[in-house]
Every structure is written in C-alpha cells, then in structure tokens.
Design a protein around this motif. Structure first.
Motif, short mmCIF file in Angstrom:
data_model
loop_
_atom_site.label_atom_id
_atom_site.label_comp_id
_atom_site.label_asym_id
_atom_site.label_seq_id
_atom_site.Cartn_x
_atom_site.Cartn_y
_atom_site.Cartn_z
N UNK A 87 36.36 55.50 55.39
CA UNK A 87 36.33 55.81 53.97
C UNK A 87 37.34 54.95 53.20
N UNK A 88 38.53 54.78 53.77
CA UNK A 88 39.55 53.94 53.13
C UNK A 88 39.10 52.48 53.06
N UNK A 89 38.47 52.00 54.12
CA UNK A 89 37.97 50.62 54.14
C UNK A 89 36.89 50.43 53.08
N UNK A 90 35.97 51.37 52.97
CA UNK A 90 34.92 51.28 51.96
C UNK A 90 35.52 51.25 50.55
N UNK A 91 36.52 52.08 50.30
CA UNK A 91 37.18 52.11 48.99
C UNK A 91 37.90 50.80 48.73
N UNK A 92 38.58 50.24 49.72
CA UNK A 92 39.29 48.97 49.55
C UNK A 92 38.29 47.84 49.25
N UNK A 93 37.16 47.85 49.92
CA UNK A 93 36.14 46.83 49.66
C UNK A 93 35.59 46.96 48.24
N UNK A 94 35.38 48.20 47.79
CA UNK A 94 34.88 48.43 46.43
C UNK A 94 35.88 47.90 45.40
N UNK A 95 37.15 48.21 45.59
CA UNK A 95 38.19 47.75 44.67
C UNK A 95 38.28 46.22 44.69
N UNK A 96 38.23 45.64 45.88
CA UNK A 96 38.28 44.19 46.02
C UNK A 96 37.13 43.52 45.27
#
Length: 128
Positions: A87-96
């Motif tokens: 979930x954290x990785x998905x959020x980081x990718x979205x922000x990126x």
C-alpha cells in the motif's frame, strides 16, 4: 438524511457500511481473522454507536489481500506487513507520478530531455 446523502455514502470507499459478520461473509473468512488483522493494525474498523466494528470497502479490499497471502501460507503478521508495504509503495508511485506530471507541465522541454537522457542512460552500449 436525503436519498442523495445515502447514495453518496454508498459510493464512498471509506464509508463503514459493513458489519463484522457481513464483512467476514463477503471475504469468505471468519470474524476472528478480521479481529486478528485489526490487532495487527492492518485495518482499524470504525465503531458504531453501540461499539460494533464497521468496515469500509477499502478495508475489505485490504483484508482480502491479507487473506490471499495467509491462504498461501504466509503468517498473518507477515501478511499484514506485506500488505502495508504494498500500500505504501502504491501511494509513493502515485505521488511520484503526480510530481512528474507537474514538472512536465511546468517545464515540458526540460522534463522531456531528462526523460530521454535517463532512457538512453539505461540502454547498454553495444559494439560500435
């Protein structure tokens, strides 16, 4: 409450619309499993005025992923940690991706040349 309010809440992924029993039934699991992932802090169900746990659709998706991992033999604590990291990785990718879009909108030629330079830098050089 108007009908529009009710329908708006039903469309809200974060609205706690499901009781413990209904959530367990939808996931094909036990109420104990839902309590265990709550204790592992994977999800924190909201409480009704009477103190009963209520789950949102988002929480059910998270719980379903944890159950998938547990069904494959992953210990529940590890499954919860994996789901949190995913979930954290998905959020980081979205922000990126948002930052990239903003950078390209602010300075398209520079952003494009950086993208082209990084693409060519990762291509291995062959014999010339």
């Amino acid at each position: 409450m108007t009908a529009d309010d009710l329908y708006g809440r039903l469309d809200d992924d974060d609205y706690p619309a499901y009781t413990m029993g209904r959530a367990a039934e939808l996931l094909g699991t036990t109420q104990g499993f839902l309590r265990a992932i709550g204790e592992a802090r994977l999800i924190t169900p909201l409480r009704s005025p009477g103190g009963h746990r209520r789950f949102s659709r988002y929480q059910l998706r998270i719980a379903a992923r944890a159950r998938e991992l547990v069904d494959q033999g992953t210990p529940i604590e590890a499954a919860c940690r994996i789901v949190i990291l995913e979930d954290q990785l998905e959020e980081a990718r979205r922000i990126n991706a948002e930052y990239r879009r903003a950078a390209e909108a602010a300075d398209p030629p520079v952003a494009a040349s950086r993208r082209d330079a990084s693409a060519t830098a990762s291509v291995p050089q062959t014999a010339r």
